[in-house]
Scaffold this active site. Structure first.
Site, PDB file in Angstrom:
ATOM      1  N   ASP A  94       0.791  -1.235   0.000  1.00  0.00           N
ATOM      2  CA  ASP A  94       0.000   0.000   0.000  1.00  0.00           C
ATOM      3  C   ASP A  94       0.818   1.276   0.000  1.00  0.00           C
ATOM      4  O   ASP A  94       0.300   2.332   0.338  1.00  0.00           O
ATOM      5  CB  ASP A  94      -0.943  -0.001   1.204  1.00  0.00           C
ATOM      6  CG  ASP A  94      -0.182  -0.111   2.524  1.00  0.00           C
ATOM      7  OD1 ASP A  94       1.026  -0.373   2.499  1.00  0.00           O
ATOM      8  OD2 ASP A  94      -0.824   0.071   3.588  1.00  0.00           O
ATOM      9  N   GLU A  95       2.092   1.213  -0.386  1.00  0.00           N
ATOM     10  CA  GLU A  95       2.889   2.432  -0.384  1.00  0.00           C
ATOM     11  C   GLU A  95       4.051   2.309  -1.352  1.00  0.00           C
ATOM     12  O   GLU A  95       4.630   1.228  -1.502  1.00  0.00           O
ATOM     13  CB  GLU A  95       3.422   2.699   1.028  1.00  0.00           C
ATOM     14  CG  GLU A  95       4.127   4.027   1.175  1.00  0.00           C
ATOM     15  CD  GLU A  95       4.486   4.302   2.627  1.00  0.00           C
ATOM     16  OE1 GLU A  95       4.874   5.452   2.916  1.00  0.00           O
ATOM     17  OE2 GLU A  95       4.380   3.383   3.459  1.00  0.00           O
TER      18      GLU A  95
END
Length: 469
Positions: A94-95
């Site tokens: 998620d990053e």
């Protein structure tokens, strides 16, 4: 992508939108992976014991993770980032960091802001969840900007404003400053980034050592020359499970380790890798943790070879007083396989290693066969009643697609709805062995053909974060 798992679940389940959602292990020893913003108001946060989260927020929806769906959405986001630049550095599902200069983006604030805004629109159109973007001249500042932008926003740190922004922030804001470093600095009277810079490099080196002190001083004064690295090569592949009750039966321990070995090898093969060193992890009843490793003659992705190594490693570990967690890992990764022919021969003859645990693997529910969470798979199918975990996708022959709200006392409760349902779906209860009810696959968050990066799409609520440098 802040609160990524929880925001995906809210987007996937209309009845949970705007309500507290906690994703993680739901058993008595489970741990919170992600909490929605609505749950965070009550003090729930990641890495908290699920039991404590339930005390703080008893009315939240507690769901097992569905990693297969999260990976699909992550892949879509990473593909969008790859269109911006050849230099994309994923940090997790998620990053990611993105080097916009390498993608030919003009360095003016207006130009990078326009790119960031378009990226946010494309993420929502392609996935159904939103993203927050931080833009700055370095990785550290871009990360800080993305944190300030959450949820669902965009922040640009203008050149020349870095020190003014960083000064009042707590020293834990700086990458690499964990609890131990922060405590050492606190004892020296250093609490903020500005105080860290004022202390000077020599004092930080004296307190923390040459490498750490010099690096911290550079970051505290706004200097971060770390490049965006497109390839971050994995050093190991591992899986582990925490059990709802301590395991004391030696045969059960061997079978669980064999199952974990098979899961580990599946991940290894999915990554197109092989490994040379096999590791087991055993956390005992008193929380003491032991690890044992064995290096093979060559890298392998053969499950029989890994199971045999795991069985040998277990021989030197006392499990008689109880085991609460087991793990299996493979390191020393390679892109080729040099099979252990002797182990293969023994397996073919039927005299090598523990028995194979056969069964059906349903990826993405966040728990292994012991049950409290910590893995990302459901227990293998076998004799006895079926188990239905909160959040699990199901399909009913008459009522269609839905998800499990809960189960117990021989019954399972299902809410029938899909991501694009206009209102929360109806709830029905069935016997756990109802032949009309089956495990289903995760449903895409967007109705097929609803949109994509080049279209408007159907925007569903959610929040996330993508860091650009």
């Amino acid at each position: 992508m802040d609160a990524f798992y929880a925001s995906v679940e809210q987007a996937a389940k209309p009845s949970l939108r705007g309500k507290p959602v906690v994703v993680g292990g739901v058993g008595p020893r489970g741990v919170v992976a992600t909490a929605s913003y609505e749950a965070r108001v009550f003090g729930v946060h990641s890495a908290m014991a699920t039991a404590q989260a339930r005390r703080l927020c008893p009315n939240a929806a507690y769901l097992h993770p569905r990693f297969s769906l999260y990976r699909q959405i992550s892949d879509t986001v990473m593909e969008l980032l790859g269109r911006l630049s050849p230099l994309v550095e994923p940090l997790s599902l998620d990053e990611a960091f993105v080097d916009l200069e390498a993608g030919g983006v003009e360095g003016s604030s207006a130009a990078v802001r326009a790119v960031g805004e378009k990226l946010r629109r494309d993420i929502r159109a392609a996935t159904g969840v939103s993203g927050s973007v931080g833009l700055a001249g370095s990785k550290m500042l871009a990360k800080i900007a993305s944190e300030q932008a959450k949820p669902d926003g965009l922040v640009v740190i203008e050149p020349g404003t870095e020190l003014e922004l960083l000064g009042p922030m707590p020293v834990r804001t700086i990458p690499g400053v964990g609890p131990a470093t922060a405590e050492a600095l606190r004892r020296a009277g250093i609490h903020t980034v500005a105080e860290t810079a004022e202390a000077g490099e020599a004092e930080l080196v004296r307190l923390l050592g040459k490498a750490h002190g010099a690096s911290l001083y550079a970051l505290a004064t706004g200097r971060d020359d770390r490049p965006v690295v497109a390839e971050r090569d994995a050093k190991s592949v591992s899986v582990e499970d925490t059990f709802a009750e301590d395991l004391t039966d030696r045969t059960r321990v061997r079978m669980e380790l064999a199952r974990l070995a098979d899961r580990c090898v599946r991940r290894l093969r999915e990554a197109g890798r092989s490994g040379r060193t096999v590791v087991i992890k055993v956390r005992r009843y008193d929380f003491s943790t032991l690890t044992r490793s064995e290096t093979l003659r060559g890298p392998t992705d053969d499950p029989a070879v890994v199971r045999e190594a795991v069985a040998r490693l277990l021989e030197g570990v006392d499990t008689s007083e109880g085991v609460r967690l087991l793990g299996v890992g493979v390191s020393g990764l390679a892109d080729f396989t040099q099979e252990d022919l002797f182990a293969q021969a023994r397996a073919q003859e039927g005299d090598g290693g523990p028995a194979v645990v056969a069964g059906v693997d349903v990826d993405g529910a966040g728990v292994g066969a012991g049950g409290a969470g910590g893995g990302d798979e459901l227990p293998e199918a076998g004799p006895g009643p079926r188990q239905w975990f909160p959040g699990l996708d199901v399909v009913h022959a008459e009522f269609g697609r839905g998800w499990v709200q809960g189960s117990g006392l021989g019954r399972v409760t299902v809410r029938f709805e899909e991501p694009w349902s206009e209102v929360p779906g109806r709830v029905r209860t069935f016997a756990v062995d109802d032949p009309a009810l089956e495990v289903g696959e995760p449903v895409p968050l967007l109705r097929p053909g609803a949109g994509g990066p080049s279209g408007e799409g159907s925007a569903l609520p959610g929040e996330g974060g993508v860091t650009a440098a």
